[in-house]
Enzyme design. Structure first.
Site, short mmCIF file in Angstrom:
data_model
loop_
_atom_site.label_atom_id
_atom_site.label_comp_id
_atom_site.label_asym_id
_atom_site.label_seq_id
_atom_site.Cartn_x
_atom_site.Cartn_y
_atom_site.Cartn_z
CD GLU A 26 -2.79 -1.35 0.13
OE1 GLU A 26 -3.12 -0.32 -0.50
OE2 GLU A 26 -3.21 -2.49 -0.16
CG HIS A 182 -8.10 -0.69 -1.29
ND1 HIS A 182 -7.41 -0.86 -2.47
CD2 HIS A 182 -9.40 -0.48 -1.65
CE1 HIS A 182 -8.25 -0.75 -3.49
NE2 HIS A 182 -9.45 -0.53 -3.03
#
Length: 216
Positions: A26, A182
Site C-alpha cells: 500500500e 486495500h
C-alpha cells in the site's frame, strides 16, 4: 540446511527453482520513485506431499515514508492509512524489508529454491515499489528476482474470466469483504488463496488427464 523432503523437491521443480511469494504493498501514490511505500505484506507458498500448494501466514509491517517522499491524498483516502498516526508502529524501509525478507529466506531454504519470485495482483506495481525501496536502502540481500513475476490478473483471467481481484476471488468460490480491501494483509491473503486455487486447479486437471484412457 536445505530440505530434502519430496514436497520440497517438487516445489523447486514446479517453478524452475523459484519460490512463489505473494506480495502486496500500500502506497502514497502510483510513482514508485516519488511516492511513499506505506505498508508491505508477504505470504510464502508451500507444497504438500500430494503436490498441492498452500499459503503460509502473512508477515507484514507498516513503513515510514522515506525522506522527501510524496503522499497523494487520493491514495490515502483509498487505503485509509494515516501515516502520522502515533499507534501505527511503522518501521524504516530497511528494517521493513529485513522483516519481510526473513521468512522468505527461510521458506527458500526449506523448499530447495534458489530465488523468490513475486506474485501479485497487477504484480508490476508491487515489484516496482519493492525494487525502489531496495535501491533506496541499498539492500544487498533481496531474495526476489528483480524483474520476473507471476501476475494473478493474467492467471485469473485465464482460469475464471475475471481480472479484478474481488471478482476473481468470488469467481473462485471464496468470499470477498470490501470493508477489508486495500489492506496489505487482506489483499495478500486473498491473492495467495487465488494463486493457490488456480495452481491447484491446474494440478487436478493434470491428474484427470493422466487418468483418462489412451486412445489408439
Amino acid at each position: 540446511m536445505a530440505s530434502s523432503s519430496p514436497s520440497a523437491t517438487r516445489m523447486a521443480q514446479r517453478f524452475r527453482g523459484f519460490l512463489p511469494v505473494i506480495v502486496d504493498v500500500e502506497t502514497g501514490g502510483f510513482d514508485s520513485e516519488r511516492h511513499a511505500l506505506l505498508e508491505i505484506a508477504v505470504s510464502t507458498i508451500r507444497m504438500d506431499e500430494s503436490g498441492f500448494v498452500h499459503a503460509d501466514p502473512v508477515v507484514s509491517t507498516h513503513v515510514e515514508p522515506f525522506t522527501g517522499s510524496l503522499l497523494d491524498p487520493r491514495s490515502l483516502e483509498v487505503t485509509g492509512i494515516d501515516p502520522t498516526h502515533p499507534l501505527r508502529g511503522a518501521l524504516p524501509e530497511k528494517e521493513a524489508l529485513d522483516l519481510v525478507f526473513r521468512p522468505v529466506r527461510v521458506a527458500m531454504r526449506e523448499s530447495d529454491c534458489q530465488r523468490a519470485i513475486l506474485v501479485g495482483h497487477n504484480a508490476a506495481f508491487d515489484l516496482a515499489f519493492l525494487n525502489a525501496a531496495i535501491r533506496r536502502t541499498e539492500h544487498k540481500r533481496s531474495p526476489f528476482h528483480p524483474f520476473s513475476c507471476f501476475d494473478t490478473v493474467s492467471l485469473a483471467g485465464l482460469a475464471y474470466g475475471q481480472t479484478v481481484l474481488s471478482r476473481a476471488v468470488e469467481a473462485s468460490g471464496r468470499a470477498w469483504d470490501p470493508r477489508e480491501a486495500h489492506s496489505a494483509v487482506y489483499d495478500t491473503e486473498r491473492t495467495a488463496q487465488l494463486f493457490c486455487d488456480i495452481v491447484n486447479r491446474w494440478r487436478k486437471l493434470e491428474e484427470s488427464a493422466r487418468a483418462m484412457p489412451a486412445f489408439a
